[in-house]
Design a protein around this motif. Structure first.
Motif, short mmCIF file in Angstrom:
data_model
loop_
_atom_site.label_atom_id
_atom_site.label_comp_id
_atom_site.label_asym_id
_atom_site.label_seq_id
_atom_site.Cartn_x
_atom_site.Cartn_y
_atom_site.Cartn_z
N PRO A 55 -3.08 1.03 2.51
CA PRO A 55 -3.94 0.16 3.33
C PRO A 55 -4.31 -1.28 2.28
N LEU A 56 -4.65 -2.25 3.19
CA LEU A 56 -5.24 -3.47 2.49
C LEU A 56 -6.16 -3.20 1.43
N ALA A 57 -7.15 -2.41 1.72
CA ALA A 57 -8.16 -2.04 0.61
C ALA A 57 -7.63 -1.59 -0.90
N ASP A 58 -6.36 -1.06 -0.79
CA ASP A 58 -5.68 -0.53 -1.88
C ASP A 58 -4.75 -1.41 -2.34
N ALA A 59 -4.74 -2.85 -1.88
CA ALA A 59 -3.69 -3.85 -2.28
C ALA A 59 -3.84 -4.10 -3.64
N PRO A 60 -5.10 -4.51 -4.07
CA PRO A 60 -5.24 -4.88 -5.60
C PRO A 60 -4.95 -4.01 -6.65
N ALA A 61 -5.46 -2.68 -6.27
CA ALA A 61 -5.09 -1.69 -7.40
C ALA A 61 -3.58 -1.44 -7.59
N MET A 62 -3.07 -1.57 -6.41
CA MET A 62 -1.40 -1.17 -6.47
C MET A 62 -1.04 -2.65 -7.22
N LEU A 63 -1.25 -3.67 -6.73
CA LEU A 63 -0.47 -4.67 -7.54
C LEU A 63 -0.93 -4.78 -9.02
N ALA A 64 -2.09 -4.26 -9.61
CA ALA A 64 -2.38 -4.01 -10.97
C ALA A 64 -1.70 -3.03 -11.64
N SER A 65 -1.48 -1.91 -10.69
CA SER A 65 -0.58 -0.97 -11.38
C SER A 65 1.04 -1.36 -11.36
N SER A 66 1.32 -2.23 -10.66
CA SER A 66 2.85 -2.73 -10.51
C SER A 66 2.96 -3.87 -11.55
N LEU A 67 2.04 -4.44 -11.79
CA LEU A 67 2.06 -5.43 -12.99
C LEU A 67 1.91 -4.84 -14.29
N SER A 68 1.49 -3.91 -14.32
CA SER A 68 1.07 -3.05 -15.69
C SER A 68 2.30 -2.14 -15.83
N GLY A 69 3.06 -1.82 -14.90
CA GLY A 69 4.35 -1.08 -15.32
C GLY A 69 3.99 0.36 -14.88
N ASP A 70 2.66 0.75 -14.69
CA ASP A 70 2.27 1.82 -14.32
C ASP A 70 3.17 2.79 -13.03
N ASN A 71 3.41 1.84 -12.13
CA ASN A 71 4.43 2.45 -10.91
C ASN A 71 5.71 1.93 -10.89
N LYS A 72 6.86 2.54 -10.18
CA LYS A 72 7.99 1.98 -10.27
C LYS A 72 8.54 1.88 -9.05
N GLU A 73 7.51 1.57 -7.91
CA GLU A 73 7.90 1.44 -6.54
C GLU A 73 8.71 0.33 -6.36
N LEU A 74 9.78 0.45 -5.47
CA LEU A 74 10.92 -0.53 -5.12
C LEU A 74 10.23 -1.55 -4.26
N LYS A 75 9.54 -1.27 -3.20
CA LYS A 75 8.92 -2.14 -2.31
C LYS A 75 7.64 -1.50 -1.77
N ILE A 76 6.33 -2.24 -1.94
CA ILE A 76 5.31 -1.62 -1.34
C ILE A 76 4.91 -2.43 0.08
N LEU A 77 4.72 -1.68 0.74
CA LEU A 77 4.17 -2.17 2.23
C LEU A 77 2.63 -2.10 2.45
N VAL A 78 1.98 -3.38 2.63
CA VAL A 78 0.54 -3.35 2.75
C VAL A 78 0.25 -3.34 4.26
N GLY A 79 -0.52 -2.34 4.64
CA GLY A 79 -0.91 -2.21 6.04
C GLY A 79 -2.43 -2.94 6.41
N PRO A 80 -2.75 -2.88 7.61
CA PRO A 80 -4.05 -3.63 7.72
C PRO A 80 -5.40 -2.56 7.56
N GLY A 81 -5.03 -1.29 7.63
CA GLY A 81 -5.85 -0.08 7.61
C GLY A 81 -6.09 0.32 6.34
#
Length: 81
Positions: A55-81
């Motif tokens: 959900p959109l509310a989790d996007a900042p944490a997911m971005l931080a996690s991606s930039l730090s290398g903590d997650n290895k997701e290929l593509k993350i879809l951010v939804g409105p909810g």
């Protein structure tokens, strides 16, 4: 860094000229890339690339996690909810 948007971009040219500042542009995707992406979405193939949906509310944490290398997701879809 300059992004594009729906409105024209106004630059303070007097500061660019007086400061002898360089301006550079680049294109990450072409018109053909955009048309291909729309066709992929329309055909339902996006699910093969999107590895998680947040959900959109989790996007900042997911971005931080991606930039730090903590997650290895290929593509993350951010939804409105």
């Amino acid at each position: 860094m300059i992004g594009t948007g729906p409105r024209p971009l106004e630059l303070p040219t007097e500061r660019l000229v007086a400061g002898e500042l360089p301006v550079r542009g680049s294109v990450a995707y072409t018109v053909v890339d955009s048309r291909t992406a729309v066709a992929v979405l329309a055909d339902g193939y996006a699910g093969a690339v999107v590895t998680t949906v947040v959900p959109l509310a989790d996007a900042p944490a997911m971005l931080a996690s991606s930039l730090s290398g903590d997650n290895k997701e290929l593509k993350i879809l951010v939804g409105p909810g």
